[in-house]
Write a protein that holds these residues in place. Structure first.
Motif, PDB file in Angstrom:
ATOM      1  N   GLN A  83       2.609   1.567  -3.290  1.00 38.50           N
ATOM      2  CA  GLN A  83       1.191   1.779  -4.455  1.00 38.50           C
ATOM      3  C   GLN A  83       1.156   3.802  -4.563  1.00 38.50           C
ATOM      4  N   THR A 107       0.767  -0.980   0.047  1.00 33.20           N
ATOM      5  CA  THR A 107       0.252   0.338   0.295  1.00 33.20           C
ATOM      6  C   THR A 107       1.210   1.432   0.456  1.00 33.20           C
ATOM      7  N   ILE A 155       5.486  -3.756  -6.975  1.00 34.76           N
ATOM      8  CA  ILE A 155       4.445  -3.857  -6.757  1.00 34.76           C
ATOM      9  C   ILE A 155       3.624  -5.107  -8.041  1.00 34.76           C
ATOM     10  N   LYS A 186       7.951  -0.447  -8.883  1.00 31.40           N
ATOM     11  CA  LYS A 186       7.510  -0.866 -10.011  1.00 31.40           C
ATOM     12  C   LYS A 186       7.277  -2.404  -9.849  1.00 31.40           C
ATOM     13  N   GLU A 193       3.848   5.740  -5.821  1.00 39.41           N
ATOM     14  CA  GLU A 193       4.053   5.634  -7.260  1.00 39.41           C
ATOM     15  C   GLU A 193       2.953   6.969  -7.709  1.00 39.41           C
ATOM     16  N   GLU A 194       1.911   6.557  -7.365  1.00 40.38           N
ATOM     17  CA  GLU A 194       0.644   7.670  -7.163  1.00 40.38           C
ATOM     18  C   GLU A 194       1.063   8.630  -7.156  1.00 40.38           C
ATOM     19  N   LYS A 229       0.889  -7.684  -5.772  1.00 40.19           N
ATOM     20  CA  LYS A 229      -0.074  -7.392  -6.466  1.00 40.19           C
ATOM     21  C   LYS A 229      -1.533  -8.711  -6.231  1.00 40.19           C
TER      22      LYS A 229
END
Length: 473
Positions: A198, A195, A233, A230, A201-202, A237
């Motif tokens: 992620q 989390t 993730i 990256k 990265e956003e 995921k």
């Protein structure tokens, strides 16, 4: 479990009624069920009291149901014998000991021995717990730990500093991006690392811009760092998705373990990491998953549940030998059920008694008329062995087309219970087993709120009763 509400709790009459009515409802439901599965776990409150949560799961028609049976305080050491005694006492108080055929717990040796050695029940390890161990071992790579430390420092800085968080919000506003905040990881939950990465990265562009304007901020992440984030993730995921899928409580989960493990392996194998560390993580997770969960396809209870899921059947098995072994196990169990039923139906031959009166004489004459057919029917019944009947029933079931994966498999069994009576019983027996011990762990989330410092003097009996009513009303 008893409620001495009138003397002990001094509750109003309507609350006494609620307590006794809920207790009666749960007892009636459990009495109607022929097979039960259990999940259990141990938790320690902030006041250093240990509690054992026990949940029961069963199938009623096309519904998977569950009840919290108790949240009992454990005073003695958590040895296998003490845990088994606590479980046995609870089962006997509900009069369900003989109905319990499988108990799901984490992988702790004391829990496993309590169930298999002391209670002589089938133990099913919590798959979520095993997945957590697989992932935590994978994340121990030195380069990844260094990256996670950098990420934690950045997130911690923006969490502590109002100036930094304000600058990040300003950058997002200028770039017309959604207003998002960084998320910190929790050491006990591996998916919180996912989390955190992620969210970073956003926020990559506004975060980098904000940090360049902030003196004294942590060092920026390099392009290699972003590439590794990256890769992580992409690899993590599918594992999180599988954990989430198996942690459900309102639908069948045990039967989907086998295809989901293969699905995760396939997803991780097809990931295309671009960094050398990402490629090492990909290989390490594949090897660890195979070592820790490679046995599942040959696990008797998982294999039976998978075969009895009309959405999966034998197609879910990766190895033909494991699918064939599951068929043998189910065939033998169906055969045993048929033998039991046959023994109950058979009655010793007896001569038709001499009776007087017109009505009795008519009945005797009717019996004589049907005697020829009855003899042929008995010969036909004797020619069909239990093994032949079991194989025929299973073949007919396997020949039917697969049910849509998104549909409830219990609807299929409810509609086919007359066609496959023995398989229907086995489906109710095995499909009610949860894949994880999450149902009992969820109890502790509520119990934690109940036993906060301001309510730390609640007695263990009161906690048990409040949790019982809260979960089952």
């Amino acid at each position: 479990m008893t409620y001495q509400v009138e003397k002990k709790l001094q509750l109003p009459l309507y609350q006494i009624y609620i307590c006794t009515a809920t207790l009666s409802k749960v007892k009636n439901e459990l009495n109607l069920s022929s097979n039960l599965s259990i999940t259990t776990d141990i938790w320690t409150s902030s006041s250093m009291k240990a509690f054992l949560a026990v949940t029961a799961h069963y199938i009623n028609g096309s519904q998977l149901n569950s009840y919290l049976l108790e949240t009992k305080q454990l005073v003695d050491r958590h040895s296998a014998g003490n845990v088994a005694s606590a479980l046995r006492e609870g089962f006997e108080s509900w009069d369900i000991f003989e109905k319990v055929h499988c108990i799901v717990t984490d992988n702790a040796s004391n829990m496993r021995n309590a169930i298999t050695v002391h209670l002589n029940k089938t133990h099913q390890p919590c798959i979520a717990h095993t997945l957590n161990l697989c992932t935590m071992n994978t994340l121990k790579h030195a380069d990844l730990q260094q990256l996670l430390e950098k990420c934690k420092n950045i997130v911690g800085h923006f969490k502590r500093s109002t100036v930094a968080s304000g600058e990040l919000a300003k950058m997002q506003d200028q770039m017309k991006l959604p207003l998002l905040k960084v998320k910190q990881d929790v050491s006990t939950r591996w998916n919180s690392c996912l989390t955190m990465m992620q969210r970073l990265e956003e926020l990559k562009v506004p975060l980098s811009a904000a940090m360049s304007n902030l003196p004294g901020s942590p060092s920026l992440l390099s392009s290699e760092d972003w590439a590794l984030i990256k890769d992580c993730i992409c690899i993590l995921k599918p594992i999180e998705a599988m954990t989430s899928e198996l942690s459900g409580e309102k639908y069948i989960t045990l039967s989907i373990i086998i295809p989901l493990i293969r699905g995760v392996q396939h997803a991780v194998e097809n990931a295309q990491p671009i960094t050398s560390t990402g490629k090492v993580l990909q290989t390490n997770f594949h090897d660890i998953l195979l070592r820790r969960l490679g046995y599942v396809e040959s696990s008797k209870i998982c294999a039976k549940a998978t075969l009895l899921d009309p959405r999966l059947k034998i197609l879910a098995f990766d190895k033909v030998i494991n699918g064939n072994q599951a068929l043998k196990w189910i065939t033998q169990e169906v055969e045993d059920l048929i033998v039991t039923i046959t023994q109950h139906l058979e009655t010793p031959n007896s001569e038709i008694p001499c009776t007087q009166g017109r009505a009795d004489s008519s009945e005797n004459q009717a019996s004589l008329l049907w005697e020829h057919f009855d003899i042929k029917a008995k010969q036909e019944f004797s020619a069909s062995t239990p093994t032949h009947s079991a194989e025929a029933q299973i073949k007919q079931y396997l020949d039917l087309p697969l049910v849509d994966r998104k549909l409830n498999p219990l609807d299929f069994w409810e509609s086919k219970k007359e066609m496959f009576p023995q398989l229907y019983k086995l489906a109710n027996k095995y499909l009610c087993v949860p894949a994880t011990s999450v149902p009992s762990e969820r109890v502790f989330s509520k119990a934690d709120e109940l036993t906060k410092d301001r309510r730390s003097r609640l007695s263990s009996n009161m906690i048990n009763e409040i949790m019982f009513l809260n979960s089952n009303m």
